[in-house]
Design an enzyme around this catalytic site. Sequence first.
Site, short mmCIF file in Angstrom:
data_model
loop_
_atom_site.label_atom_id
_atom_site.label_comp_id
_atom_site.label_asym_id
_atom_site.label_seq_id
_atom_site.Cartn_x
_atom_site.Cartn_y
_atom_site.Cartn_z
N CYS A 119 0.55 -1.40 -0.21
CA CYS A 119 0.05 -0.15 -0.20
C CYS A 119 0.77 1.23 0.00
CB CYS A 119 -0.81 -0.13 1.41
SG CYS A 119 -1.77 -1.37 1.02
N HIS A 252 -3.11 6.68 2.08
CA HIS A 252 -3.30 6.38 1.95
C HIS A 252 -4.77 5.58 2.60
CE1 HIS A 252 -4.30 1.79 1.05
NE2 HIS A 252 -3.70 1.30 1.98
N ASN A 282 -10.43 -0.03 -0.40
CA ASN A 282 -8.78 -0.19 0.02
C ASN A 282 -8.28 -0.57 -1.88
OD1 ASN A 282 -6.20 -0.33 -0.09
ND2 ASN A 282 -6.02 -1.05 2.51
N1 ACO Z 1 -19.12 -8.26 8.65
C1 ACO Z 1 -19.72 -8.43 10.11
N2 ACO Z 1 -18.67 -8.57 10.84
C2 ACO Z 1 -17.32 -8.52 10.64
C3 ACO Z 1 -16.84 -8.39 9.92
C4 ACO Z 1 -17.51 -8.52 8.69
N3 ACO Z 1 -17.30 -8.03 7.22
N4 ACO Z 1 -15.18 -8.89 10.10
C5 ACO Z 1 -15.22 -9.24 10.85
N5 ACO Z 1 -16.37 -9.04 11.41
C6 ACO Z 1 -17.08 -9.64 13.18
C7 ACO Z 1 -15.93 -10.60 13.76
O1 ACO Z 1 -15.87 -12.26 13.52
C8 ACO Z 1 -16.12 -10.42 15.17
O2 ACO Z 1 -17.35 -10.62 15.70
P1 ACO Z 1 -16.99 -11.81 17.14
O3 ACO Z 1 -16.52 -10.20 18.04
O4 ACO Z 1 -18.14 -12.15 17.11
O5 ACO Z 1 -16.14 -12.55 17.19
C9 ACO Z 1 -16.09 -8.95 15.50
O6 ACO Z 1 -16.91 -8.13 13.77
C10 ACO Z 1 -15.35 -7.38 15.21
O7 ACO Z 1 -13.85 -8.01 14.58
P2 ACO Z 1 -12.41 -7.63 14.70
O8 ACO Z 1 -11.37 -7.97 13.89
O9 ACO Z 1 -12.47 -7.38 16.45
O10 ACO Z 1 -13.42 -5.97 14.68
P3 ACO Z 1 -12.22 -4.74 14.35
O11 ACO Z 1 -13.38 -3.98 15.16
O12 ACO Z 1 -11.06 -4.44 14.72
O13 ACO Z 1 -12.10 -4.80 12.58
C11 ACO Z 1 -10.84 -3.92 10.54
C12 ACO Z 1 -11.76 -4.77 11.60
C13 ACO Z 1 -11.92 -3.53 10.03
C14 ACO Z 1 -9.85 -4.89 9.61
C15 ACO Z 1 -9.98 -3.45 11.79
O14 ACO Z 1 -9.25 -4.06 12.94
C16 ACO Z 1 -8.80 -2.37 11.02
O15 ACO Z 1 -9.82 -1.48 10.32
N6 ACO Z 1 -7.84 -2.80 10.30
C17 ACO Z 1 -7.07 -1.75 9.74
C18 ACO Z 1 -6.73 -3.27 8.63
C19 ACO Z 1 -6.64 -2.57 7.15
O16 ACO Z 1 -7.38 -1.75 7.29
N7 ACO Z 1 -6.03 -2.54 6.31
C20 ACO Z 1 -6.03 -2.74 5.49
C21 ACO Z 1 -4.93 -2.60 4.14
S1 ACO Z 1 -3.44 -2.67 5.42
C22 ACO Z 1 -2.86 -1.48 5.05
O17 ACO Z 1 -3.53 -0.64 4.29
C23 ACO Z 1 -1.72 0.08 5.54
#
Ligand code: ACO
EC number: 2.3.1.180
Length: 325
Positions: A119, A252, A282
Amino acid sequence: MTLYSRITGTGSYLPPHRLTNADLAAELAAQGVETSDDWIVERTGIRARHFAAPDVCSSDLGLEAARRALQAAEVDAKDIDLIIVGTSTPDMVFPSTACILQNKLGANGCAAFDVQAVCSGFIYALSIADAMIKTGAAKKALVIGAEVFSRILDFKDRTTCVLFGDGAGAVVLEASDTPGILASDLHADGKHVGILCVPGHVSGGNVLGKPLLKMDGQAVFKLAVGLLDGAARTTLAKAGKTAADIDWLVPHQANIRIMQSTARKLKLSMDKVIVTVDQHGNTSAASIPLALDAAVRSGKVKPGELLLLEGVGGGFTWGAVLLQL
Ligand code: ACO
């Protein structure tokens, strides 16, 4: 000797197939994977993304973006002497996507290569092009970010497959006596390989490992915010500027919450942040030039304004570029 390199044209391209969160949720539900528009919007800010048709590659998306950037810059493809493509989804193992794109564009003969910094690919590519122009190695460069991330998504993993999209963005960077790129800052730390990767490779005609994106979202989130803040401050300091001088932050486009946290740390209002993640998802190395082009073409970002571009991604890699448009 040339003092600066300057962006003289921007362009971008999105493949026509657009999926809203509801469209994607319906497709995933058919495979037994549950998600919702509400969850995706609340956690990421994403509302829609574009996916390329199966026969369309990164070079095809990048080619359209490059043509639009050349047209905006009023530069002929034959006058380009350097092409750098940031991509993690190349057309082939080799040759580079840059070489394939160069031939399609009709810019044969100039230097052309890919940069693999996930990225941060566009930030890396732009910094390299800037350095090559400043040393006199190039005069008119095409810097492109192009991705088909839909090819490496695991559609059984709802925590990642809802986040990404396909697209391309490009800029023409030319030698200039007026600013220009003012400063840049690049970093990598390979100890974080495991938190965001596609752990597959080709061996003996087979793919070994799982060539699908895997991510520890929370680890990436925490790391990304701190790294972006550091790169932003270092880049500004190199040019003798502060965050208060910035007209626009072009980050980004991974997740709206990462952008909000970065803006808060820099004490920047979200009014000064270019946001396209809602419409593009993304798009990895393509996200910054896509956002930049959208902002330029809408008239939001104007010539002469001070822009801070910043990226972070797998590797881990991160960096920033400060420029006057
Ligand atoms: N739809 C519905 N529920 C979901 C989904 C989905 N797509 N994905 C996860 N869940 C659920 C999980 O199973 C979990 O359920 P549980 O509590 O029953 O176990 C709950 O939602 C919370 O999951 P988390 O992984 O803790 O959710 P979080 O708030 O951390 O959000 C996310 C996840 C959006 C990926 C977040 O961690 C994030 O934004 N991370 C940054 C990563 C990123 O943006 N990466 C992009 C690539 S890297 C880059 O470009 C730099």
